[in-house]
Every structure is written in C-alpha cells, then in structure tokens.
Design an enzyme around this catalytic site. Structure first.
Site, short mmCIF file in Angstrom:
data_model
loop_
_atom_site.label_atom_id
_atom_site.label_comp_id
_atom_site.label_asym_id
_atom_site.label_seq_id
_atom_site.Cartn_x
_atom_site.Cartn_y
_atom_site.Cartn_z
N TYR A 1 -2.37 -0.36 9.49
CA TYR A 1 -3.47 -1.23 9.89
C TYR A 1 -3.64 -1.18 11.41
O TYR A 1 -2.81 -0.62 12.11
CB TYR A 1 -3.19 -2.68 9.47
N SER B 1 -8.45 -1.89 -1.92
CA SER B 1 -9.11 -0.58 -1.81
C SER B 1 -10.24 -0.44 -2.81
O SER B 1 -11.33 0.03 -2.48
CB SER B 1 -8.11 0.56 -2.03
N ARG C 1 0.85 -1.20 0.00
CA ARG C 1 0.00 0.00 0.00
C ARG C 1 0.88 1.24 0.00
O ARG C 1 0.95 1.97 0.98
CB ARG C 1 -0.96 -0.07 1.16
N GLN D 1 -1.05 2.48 -5.70
CA GLN D 1 -2.46 2.77 -5.37
C GLN D 1 -3.40 2.37 -6.50
O GLN D 1 -4.47 1.84 -6.27
CB GLN D 1 -2.63 4.26 -5.07
N ASP E 1 -4.37 -1.29 -6.36
CA ASP E 1 -4.77 -1.77 -5.04
C ASP E 1 -6.19 -2.35 -5.08
O ASP E 1 -7.18 -1.63 -4.96
CB ASP E 1 -4.67 -0.60 -4.05
P1 NAD Z 1 -8.92 -3.02 7.15
O1 NAD Z 1 -9.84 -3.48 6.08
O2 NAD Z 1 -7.78 -3.87 7.56
O3 NAD Z 1 -9.77 -2.69 8.46
C1 NAD Z 1 -10.90 -1.82 8.42
C2 NAD Z 1 -10.86 -0.85 9.59
O4 NAD Z 1 -11.18 -1.53 10.81
C3 NAD Z 1 -9.49 -0.19 9.84
O5 NAD Z 1 -9.64 1.21 9.79
C4 NAD Z 1 -9.10 -0.68 11.24
O6 NAD Z 1 -8.36 0.29 11.96
C5 NAD Z 1 -10.47 -0.92 11.86
N1 NAD Z 1 -10.48 -1.77 13.07
C6 NAD Z 1 -9.73 -2.85 13.37
N2 NAD Z 1 -10.05 -3.34 14.59
C7 NAD Z 1 -11.05 -2.55 15.08
C8 NAD Z 1 -11.80 -2.53 16.28
N3 NAD Z 1 -11.59 -3.42 17.26
N4 NAD Z 1 -12.74 -1.56 16.44
C9 NAD Z 1 -12.95 -0.63 15.47
N5 NAD Z 1 -12.28 -0.59 14.32
C10 NAD Z 1 -11.33 -1.53 14.12
O7 NAD Z 1 -8.35 -1.58 6.77
P2 NAD Z 1 -8.28 -0.85 5.36
O8 NAD Z 1 -9.60 -0.30 5.01
O9 NAD Z 1 -7.61 -1.74 4.41
O10 NAD Z 1 -7.34 0.41 5.70
C11 NAD Z 1 -6.30 0.37 6.66
C12 NAD Z 1 -5.44 1.61 6.56
O11 NAD Z 1 -4.67 1.58 5.36
C13 NAD Z 1 -6.20 2.91 6.53
O12 NAD Z 1 -5.46 3.84 7.28
C14 NAD Z 1 -6.17 3.30 5.09
O13 NAD Z 1 -6.33 4.69 4.88
C15 NAD Z 1 -4.80 2.82 4.70
N6 NAD Z 1 -4.66 2.61 3.24
C16 NAD Z 1 -3.57 3.13 2.61
C17 NAD Z 1 -3.42 2.95 1.24
C18 NAD Z 1 -2.24 3.50 0.52
O14 NAD Z 1 -1.48 4.23 1.08
N7 NAD Z 1 -2.05 3.17 -0.73
C19 NAD Z 1 -4.37 2.23 0.54
C20 NAD Z 1 -5.46 1.70 1.22
C21 NAD Z 1 -5.59 1.91 2.58
#
Ligand code: NAD
Length: 377
Positions: A228, A133, A122, A127, A130
């Site tokens: 994460y 996403s 990521r 991006q 991805d």
């Molecule tokens: P994910 O699908 O792994 O999890 C979904 C959400 O659940 C996350 O925000 C996580 O913090 C939350 N979570 C986990 N345990 C929890 C709990 N007990 N209670 C409440 N919430 C809880 O996450 P995701 O959607 O893949 O994204 C994770 C991070 O990666 C985010 O910060 C996102 O912005 C980032 N991201 C970055 C890029 C990039 O830079 N290219 C791309 C995609 C996502």
C-alpha cells in the site's frame, strides 16, 4: 449446517451475499441454505432462482437467521437483526469496524463470531477471497462508464467525412486495483490515458496497459507496508500538487482512486485545479466514501461547478453494477467458506490458527478479539 442470507438494509445497498450459483455450491458443501425473500431483487436474482438452486425462501430476516450456524451479508448486520442465531454462529460480511467499534462490541455481546472479509490478507492463497479487489475492479470500470455518460463528447478519435473528433484525454490518479481497471477501460474506449501513483512499482503496470505514467522527480517511491501507499510528507505533497496542477488543466476527464489504509483519502485536486479545467470536463472521485480526493466532491452526488466541471462523487460504485458485484462478492465468500468446512463431515471445522481466520475474526466467545479493534474510552 444452516446458512442464512439476509436482505441488505443499508440505504442504497443493491448487492446480495449469495447468488443462485453460490447457493447451489453451498448446498454441495453440506449447507442448508435459507434466504430472506427479496434478498436478491435489486441484483436481479429472483427468489424463484434461489429456490431452484436449493434454498428455502422465507418471509423475514428473523426466520432466516433463527438457529443459523452461518449468516452471510454484504454489510454489517445489526446485533438486533441477528436475534435467534445459534451461539457462536459465524457472521461473515464487510464489517467496516473502524469508527464503528461499539457496533462490533454489540456483535460480540450477541455471541456471534464476526468475520470481516475486508481484512483478508492480500496473499496469493487468499486472492480468490479478496472482496476489496473484486469490488474495486468493478468500481474502476464503472467510474469510466459514469465519466463517459456525463461527458458530452466522444471518447475515441473519429475520422469522419465531416472532420476529425479528437480523442478524450483521461488522467487516472491512483493506480491500484480500481485505477488499473479504469485505465484499461478508458483505453478500450479509445481515450488517451495518463496516470499517476506514489508507488514506483505502479509505473510499470500503468505502462503495460499503454498509458503514460506521470510522477514527480521529487518523489522516488512512497510504498508503505503490504504494497500500500504511505502518507506523503508536506514537501512531497507540494511537489505532487505542482505536477498535478499543470497536468490537470489539459485533461478532459480525471478519475481519482487514491487511498491510504486507515487514513482519510488524500486531497489531490484543489478547488483551483478544478477551476483550471475547461467547461464540460468531468471528474469521477472514487474515494468519495472516504472523504474524497477532490476538494469539491459531495459524497453520494454528482455536482457541476460554476465553470462547468461535473464532479461525480457516487458512493458504493460497485453497487451500481449490482449483478456483477454480487456474483464476485458471493464467490469470494464461497471460496472462504470452503476453507472453513469439513467436506466429508459436512460441518464447520475452523482452524483458528489459520492466518486467514486470525486476520479476519473480530469477535469470538463474547469479546472483541482482533488486536486492531479497540473500544473507544
Ligand atoms: P488502495 O485502494 O489502498 O489505493 C489505491 C491507489 O492509490 C494505490 O495504488 C495507492 O498507491 C494510491 N495512492 C495513495 N496515495 C496516493 C497519492 N497521494 N497520489 C496518488 N496515488 C496515491 O490500493 P489497492 O488498489 O487496494 O492496491 C494496493 C496494492 O496492493 C497494489 O500494489 C495492488 O496491486 C496490491 N494488491 C495485491 C493483492 C494480492 O497480492 N493478493 C491484491 C490486491 C491488491
């Protein structure tokens, strides 16, 4: 350079790995694209449109993969289905390797280079590739649409001659990619939205969408590696549950999206919490595929509890928007392939030291090569 696209065979899989748009672009990269008849049917892309875009449409998967240098799919094809591919061919899909190591080993033994799109790092450069996403974003949107259709009341506040309809209260648990899109969608429909996450950084993003961020004081920040979440300690879990219990009882709609990499989905909503909600309330559990965030979720189903709460636990939610999900997934694949092909020579030219390649290649030259994938003893 033969590029094959096969029809998906997994139950309920509606998506396809290439669209007429990406077929045309793959041809531009020097690919001769062969697609199995009917591959795009459930995503509403007819064979004729693929043919118009320059693909040959063939009757069987065997014909499509025979001699192919690259096979594109949404889900992991079986080693059997790949009989006849060129030695060393790339098989690019979401391979779901954890718990399925023997199937990955079978791909290794079949001599293909299996590439897991969901392992894409990521980082900014990747991006556009991805798939997690692109699919989570659509799932977050669809979760709200599913909630609205199961909810027997209106979402927005309506001031009518017959009186005022109060806006629905929506609570989103987990504010990652899917959760943020769910918040934005619920706001657009006029709901009053609140959200929680265990990563402090999510707070600002939630508030920038106009929703209220809720987090227990006992939990400062549970950010783990790579942006994460980490798993909570027992004391943190208890504090979170206490906050959730008081908040949830006042909500009409709850959408859960919480995931922790490599772990089952954390259980955030207990049976007692569901029982505290008013009849007609709706919960959509986007984590259903990984065991669910809600104690009563039945993966793949929508169920209504004796106290009248509907719990929607559909799996493959992005697949409910098969056309959009395929368009984005296919573009993710195209963007990655673009980095693997020498455009002048019009042939594969893989830099095995590229971090995107290193992170995603699971098998090569007959063996599993990814450090995280180990055959069970
Ligand atoms: P994910 O699908 O792994 O999890 C979904 C959400 O659940 C996350 O925000 C996580 O913090 C939350 N979570 C986990 N345990 C929890 C709990 N007990 N209670 C409440 N919430 C809880 O996450 P995701 O959607 O893949 O994204 C994770 C991070 O990666 C985010 O910060 C996102 O912005 C980032 N991201 C970055 C890029 C990039 O830079 N290219 C791309 C995609 C996502």
């Amino acid at each position: 350079m033969k590029i094959a696209i096969v029809r998906e065979r997994a139950d309920g899989e509606t998506r396809v790995a290439a669209t007429p748009e990406t077929v045309q672009k793959l041809a531009g990269l020097g690919g001769s694209v062969v697609i199995e008849a009917g591959a795009g049917a459930t995503a509403r892309f007819p064979d004729a449109d693929y043919a118009k875009a320059g693909a040959s449409v063939v009757a069987s998967a065997a014909e499509a993969v025979s001699g192919a240098d690259i096979v594109l799919a949404v889900r992991r094809p079986t080693a059997d289905a790949l009989k006849g591919v060129a030695p060393g061919a790339l098989v690019i899909a979401t391979l779901d390797p954890y718990g399925n190591e023997r199937d990955i080993d079978a791909l290794a033994k079949a001599g293909v280079t299996a590439i897991a799109m969901e392992f894409m790092p990521r980082i900014t450069r990747a991006q556009v590739m991805d798939v997690l996403s692109s699919q989570a974003n659509l799932a977050g949107y669809q979760a709200v649409i599913d909630a609205a259709s199961a909810f027997e009341r209106a979402f927005p506040m309506m001031m009518t001659a017959a009186g005022t309809v109060r806006p629905a209260k929506v609570f989103v648990m987990g504010a990652g990619v899917a959760g943020l899109q769910a918040i934005a969608t619920a706001k657009r429909l006029g709901a009053v939205v609140s959200a929680t996450d265990v990563r402090a950084a999510a707070g600002e993003q939630v508030e920038s969408l106009g929703a209220k961020f809720i987090m227990t004081d006992a939990l400062k920040d549970a950010s783990g590696a790579g942006g994460y979440a980490r798993e909570l300690t027992d004391a943190e879990k208890a504090a979170q549950a206490e906050l959730t219990a008081t908040h949830i009882a006042k909500q009409d709609i709850v959408i859960t999206t919480a995931l922790i990499p490599g772990r089952p989905a954390p259980k955030l909503v207990s049976k007692a919490m569901v029982e505290s909600m008013a009849p007609g309330s709706v919960i959509v559990d986007l984590a259903a595929e990984r065991g669910g965030n809600v104690e009563l979720t039945q993966p793949g189903q929508s169920v209504t509890t004796p106290n009248g709460v509907t719990i929607v636990g559909y799996t493959n939610v992005a697949g409910r928007l098969a056309t959009s999900a395929s368009q984005l997934y296919a573009r993710n694949l195209l963007a990655f392939l673009d980095t693997l092909i020498d455009k002048k020579e019009k042939k594969l030219a893989i830099n095995w030291d590229d971090e995107l390649v290193k992170a995603t290649v699971l098998t090569r030259d007959g063996a599993i090569v990814h450090p995280n994938i180990k055959l069970p003893a």
